[in-house]
Design a protein around this motif. Structure first.
Motif, mmCIF file in Angstrom:
data_model
loop_
_atom_site.group_PDB
_atom_site.id
_atom_site.type_symbol
_atom_site.label_atom_id
_atom_site.label_comp_id
_atom_site.label_asym_id
_atom_site.label_seq_id
_atom_site.Cartn_x
_atom_site.Cartn_y
_atom_site.Cartn_z
ATOM 1 N N VAL A 127 -7.091 6.788 -8.211
ATOM 2 C CA VAL A 127 -7.900 5.627 -8.594
ATOM 3 C C VAL A 127 -8.477 5.054 -7.308
ATOM 4 O O VAL A 127 -7.775 4.382 -6.537
ATOM 5 N N LYS A 128 -9.748 5.437 -7.042
ATOM 6 C CA LYS A 128 -10.438 5.027 -5.811
ATOM 7 C C LYS A 128 -9.607 5.466 -4.599
ATOM 8 O O LYS A 128 -9.338 6.640 -4.428
ATOM 9 N N GLY A 129 -9.156 4.526 -3.773
ATOM 10 C CA GLY A 129 -8.402 4.903 -2.577
ATOM 11 C C GLY A 129 -6.916 4.862 -2.761
ATOM 12 O O GLY A 129 -6.168 4.697 -1.779
ATOM 13 N N PHE A 130 -6.466 5.009 -4.002
ATOM 14 C CA PHE A 130 -5.039 4.950 -4.289
ATOM 15 C C PHE A 130 -4.603 6.244 -4.971
ATOM 16 O O PHE A 130 -5.187 6.657 -5.971
ATOM 17 N N LEU A 131 -3.551 6.852 -4.423
ATOM 18 C CA LEU A 131 -2.999 8.081 -4.977
ATOM 19 C C LEU A 131 -1.711 7.737 -5.726
ATOM 20 O O LEU A 131 -0.697 7.390 -5.115
ATOM 21 N N THR A 189 3.905 1.753 -8.038
ATOM 22 C CA THR A 189 2.663 1.807 -8.815
ATOM 23 C C THR A 189 2.574 0.602 -9.758
ATOM 24 O O THR A 189 3.564 0.230 -10.402
ATOM 25 N N LYS A 190 1.407 0.010 -9.827
ATOM 26 C CA LYS A 190 1.203 -1.113 -10.732
ATOM 27 C C LYS A 190 1.367 -0.654 -12.177
ATOM 28 O O LYS A 190 1.042 0.487 -12.525
ATOM 29 N N GLU A 208 -0.758 4.971 -14.417
ATOM 30 C CA GLU A 208 0.258 5.997 -14.605
ATOM 31 C C GLU A 208 0.841 6.384 -13.244
ATOM 32 O O GLU A 208 0.098 6.594 -12.281
ATOM 33 N N GLY A 209 2.150 6.504 -13.183
ATOM 34 C CA GLY A 209 2.791 6.910 -11.937
ATOM 35 C C GLY A 209 3.965 6.014 -11.587
ATOM 36 O O GLY A 209 4.192 4.979 -12.229
ATOM 37 N N HIS A 210 4.708 6.434 -10.561
ATOM 38 C CA HIS A 210 5.862 5.671 -10.098
ATOM 39 C C HIS A 210 5.627 5.050 -8.723
ATOM 40 O O HIS A 210 5.986 3.900 -8.480
ATOM 41 N N LEU A 211 5.025 5.840 -7.819
ATOM 42 C CA LEU A 211 4.766 5.390 -6.461
ATOM 43 C C LEU A 211 3.308 5.663 -6.109
ATOM 44 O O LEU A 211 2.722 6.647 -6.564
ATOM 45 N N THR A 212 2.736 4.790 -5.281
ATOM 46 C CA THR A 212 1.316 4.885 -4.936
ATOM 47 C C THR A 212 1.146 4.946 -3.425
ATOM 48 O O THR A 212 1.699 4.108 -2.699
#
Length: 605
Positions: A80-84, A33-34, A38-42
Motif C-alpha cells: 500500500v504505497k510506501g508500506f509493505l 499493521t493497522k 491485511e497483514g501482521h507487520l508493516t
C-alpha cells in the motif's frame, strides 16, 4: 523466535542483494499493521528509497518478494504505497508461542554483575505525620519503577530518605510534651505515626489560637493586617518554644535528643506497618539528621575551591546564572543548612555506599526547579551521574474537595485508605457472589489482594506526569480498565487450567507445526510477543502506565477470545492443546506484568 529481528535481518540482506547497498539496522522500521489492512507487520519503505533508487511501490514489491522467497517467516505480502504489509506464517507464530512458554520470565533482560546500577529514591516521609494518599502514589511509583528497571536489565538499589529533623519535627515533640500526658502508642492503641501526627495537628490548633489573640492586639496598636500577622506568627509563644527546641537539638541537648529518638522510633514502627501493607521495601534508608552535616562540609569545601561564594551576611550561595537559573542559597547566614544542602550530603553518602551509574528521584512536580539545581550542583561537585540524574516528576493526587493539608488533619490517611479499599473489595465480591465457595481465611486474603490491586492499578495506569483525581468507587470494578478486571481474568484462566488437570488433560509446551491457528489466536500470540518491547520501553521511559495499559489490552483481547471460542470443550485435540497453552501463557505474562506494578494475582476470585 524474534520475528521482528529476523525480518529486519532478512530486509538488510535483501537490500544488499537487490540493490548492492548496505543499510543500518536503525533504518529498518517495522511496526504493527493497522487493523484496516491485511497483514501482521508493516515495513516502512520510505527511508530505503535512496538505497533502492526506485519508487516506493516498486521498492516495497521487490523487498516483499525477496523476504517471502528467502525466509520461512512470511506467508504473503501486499503493498500500500510506501508500506509493505507482511502476513506472518502460522508456523512462525506457533514457534514464537513456544518460545514464550519456554522462558519463565519472558521479556525480562538478564541482570549480571556488569549491568549498570540504577538507584531509585522514593517515599521521603517526614517523621511528624503518618503517610497519606500522596505518599501512597509516590511509594507505588517508586517500587514499580525499580521493578521495571530490574526487568529491563539494571541492577537496582531502592532507597528512602527520611526527613527526621527540623522545625516541623519539633512542633510534634513540643505538643506531645505540653498536651500528651505521657501518652504512648501502647497506652492509646494508636500506631506511632498516627499518634505523632495528632500532636502535629494539635500544635497548629494551639498555635493558631495564639496567633489570633496576638493579631487582635497588634491591629489595635495600629499595625497593618499583613504586618500584624507576620509579627503575631513570629511572637507566638509556641513557635518561639519550637524554635528553641530546634536550637537545642542542633546543639545536641541530651534531653531533647532522647525525646526525639523515642518519638521517631514510634513513627518508624508505624511506617513499617504501612510499607508492609503497600508491599514496598527499601535496600537502604538514609536520614537527614545524618546527611545534613555531610552536605555542609561539601558546600564549605566547594566554597574553598571557588565553586560557591559567600555574601556579606555570611550566607553561602551558588551562582547558576550562566546555566539560565538564578543564585541558590546553600547555607544560611547562621550556618544552618537548607534542603539543597541535605540533598548534596545524601548524594555523597550514597555515592560512597554504591557505584551508582544513574540516579532516579521519585518526587512530585512541585520540586522540578529543586532538581534542576541539584543536578547542576552535583555535577559541579564532581559526581559523574550528577548532570544526568533523573527527576521522575509526577503530578499530584487531587480530591473532589480540594488539596490535602497535614497540619489541618485533612489528609487521606494511607492506613485508612488501605483498609477502606480492602473492605470495599470484600463488599463488592460478596454482593456479586464471588466468595460463596470460600472459607473466611481465603475470603480475607482475596479481598486484600483485590483491594490493594485496585488501589495500585488505579494510581499507576495513568501517565504519572499528570495530576489525577482519586475516586475509589471507580477502582473496584470487574469490568473495564481496572486491576480487578485483570485479576478476575487471571483467576478465570487459572480455573480453566485446574479443570484441565482434573480432567487429565495436560498442557503441552510444544505444538506440532501442523496445528491449526485461527486469526484471534494469532492476534493474542502477537500481543504476547510484544511484551519484551513493552518492558524495554517502560524501563527506558520510567513508565509504569505503559505496563498497565499493555496488560489491560492483552486481557481485553483474551476475554473476547474466551467468549467466542471453546477451550476445554473444544473437540479437536490439537486446537484444544493450542488454546490451553495460549491461555497458560496469557496468565503468565499477566502475572509478570502486574508483578512489575507490585500487584498480586489471586488463584481464585
Amino acid at each position: 523466535m524474534n520475528i521482528q529481528k529476523a525480518l529486519t535481518e532478512a530486509v538488510l540482506r535483501g537490500i544488499q542483494d537487490l540493490y548492492g547497498a548496505e543499510a543500518a539496522f536503525s533504518q529498518i522500521q517495522i511496526q504493527k499493521t493497522k487493523r484496516e489492512f491485511e497483514g501482521h507487520l508493516t515495513l516502512v519503505v520510505f527511508p530505503l528509497l535512496r538505497l533502492s533508487r526506485k519508487k516506493p511501490e516498486e521498492t516495497a514489491e521487490q523487498i516483499g518478494a525477496y523476504v517471502k522467497q528467502n525466509t520461512t517467516i512470511v506467508a504473503s505480502y501486499n503493498v500500500v504505497k510506501g508500506f509493505l504489509n507482511l502476513t506472518i506464517s502460522p508456523q512462525a507464530w506457533l514457534s514464537l508461542l513456544q518460545d514464550v512458554a519456554a522462558e519463565e520470565k519472558y521479556g525480562f533482560v538478564p541482570v549480571t554483575a556488569d549491568s549498570p546500577l540504577l538507584m531509585v529514591e522514593y517515599s521521603s516521609p517526614n517523621t511528624n505525620k503518618p503517610l497519606h494518599l500522596g505518599h501512597v502514589r509516590n511509594n507505588l511509583l517508586g517500587w514499580a519503577i525499580a521493578q521495571i528497571a530490574s526487568a529491563g536489565g539494571y541492577r537496582v538499589v531502592k532507597t528512602n530518605i527520611v526527613n527526621d529533623r527540623g522545625i516541623h519535627i519539633c512542633k510534634s515533640m513540643l505538643a506531645w510534651l505540653k498536651y500528651g500526658h505521657g501518652e504512648t502508642p501502647e497506652s492509646s492503641g494508636k500506631k506511632g505515626d498516627h499518634l505523632i501526627g495528632d500532636y502535629y495537628v494539635a500544635f497548629d490548633k494551639h498555635y493558631r489560637a495564639e496567633v489570633n489573640e496576638l493579631l487582635a492586639t497588634y491591629e489595635a496598636e495600629g499595625l497593618t493586617a499583613d504586618d500584624a500577622l507576620k509579627k503575631a506568627e513570629q511572637e507566638a509563644p509556641l513557635m518561639k518554644e519550637a524554635r528553641e527546641m530546634l536550637r537545642k537539638w542542633e546543639q545536641g541537648d541530651a534531653e531533647v535528643r532522647a525525646l526525639w529518638e523515642k518519638m521517631n522510633g514510634w513513627v518508624y514502627a508505624g511506617f513499617d506497618e504501612t510499607y508492609k501493607a503497600l508491599g514496598v521495601a527499601f535496600d537502604k534508608i538514609y536520614y537527614e539528621s545524618q546527611t545534613y552535616l555531610v552536605g555542609k562540609a561539601l558546600v564549605e569545601e566547594g566554597l574553598k575551591k571557588d565553586l560557591f561564594f559567600r555574601k556579606a551576611d555570611g550566607s553561602v550561595w551558588a551562582d547558576l546564572t550562566a546555566d539560565g537559573l538564578d543564585e541558590k542559597l546553600l547555607l544560611r547566614a547562621d550556618g544552618t543548612s537548607v534542603y539543597m544542602t541535605q540533598d548534596i550530603g545524601t548524594a555523597k553518602l550514597r555515592y560512597d555506599d554504591f557505584p551508582i551509574d544513574k540516579m532516579v528521584y521519585v518526587v512530585g512536580n512541585e520540586q522540578n526547579y529543586h532538581f534542576q539545581v541539584l543536578a547542576l550542583l552535583l555535577d559541579r561537585l564532581g559526581f559523574k551521574w550528577g548532570k544526568s540524574l533523573v527527576h521522575f516528576s509526577y503530578g499530584m493526587v487531587e480530591l473532589p474537595n480540594g488539596k490535602m493539608k497535614s497540619r489541618e488533619g485533612t489528609v487521606v490517611d494511607a492506613d485508612d485508605l488501605i483498609a477502606s479499599m480492602i473492605a470495599e473489595a470484600r463488599k463488592t465480591a460478596d454482593e456479586a457472589g464471588k466468595f460463596d465457595d470460600m472459607d473466611e481465611t481465603e475470603k480475607r486474603e482475596v479481598a486484600r489482594i483485590v483491594g490493594m490491586g485496585a488501589l495500585k492499578y488505579f494510581l499507576l495506569k495513568v501517565d504519572a506526569r499528570k495530576n489525577m483525581l482519586f475516586n475509589p468507587a471507580e477502582s473496584i470494578d470487574f469490568n473495564g480498565n481496572t486491576g480487578s478486571f485483570i485479576q478476575y481474568t487471571y483467576a478465570r484462566i487459572r480455573s480453566i487450567l485446574r479443570k484441565a488437570t482434573e480432567a487429565g488433560i495436560n498442557v503441552p509446551q510444544t505444538l506440532p507445526a501442523t496445528t491449526p491457528l485461527g486469526a484471534k489466536e494469532t492476534e493474542i500470540i502477537q500481543h504476547l510477543s510484544e511484551f519484551a518491547d513493552v518492558v524495554r520501553d517502560a524501563a527506558r521511559d520510567y513508565s509504569p502506565s505503559g505496563i498497565a495499559n499493555y496488560c489491560y489490552e492483552l486481557v481485553k483481547e483474551y476475554n473476547q477470545f474466551y467468549h467466542d471460542f471453546s477451550i476445554l470443550r473444544e473437540e479437536d485435540d490439537a486446537v484444544r492443546a493450542l488454546r490451553l497453552l495460549l491461555s497458560q501463557q496469557v496468565a503468565k505474562i499477566v502475572r509478570l506484568a502486574m508483578g512489575l506494578l507490585g500487584i498480586e494475582m489471586p488463584e481464585r476470585m
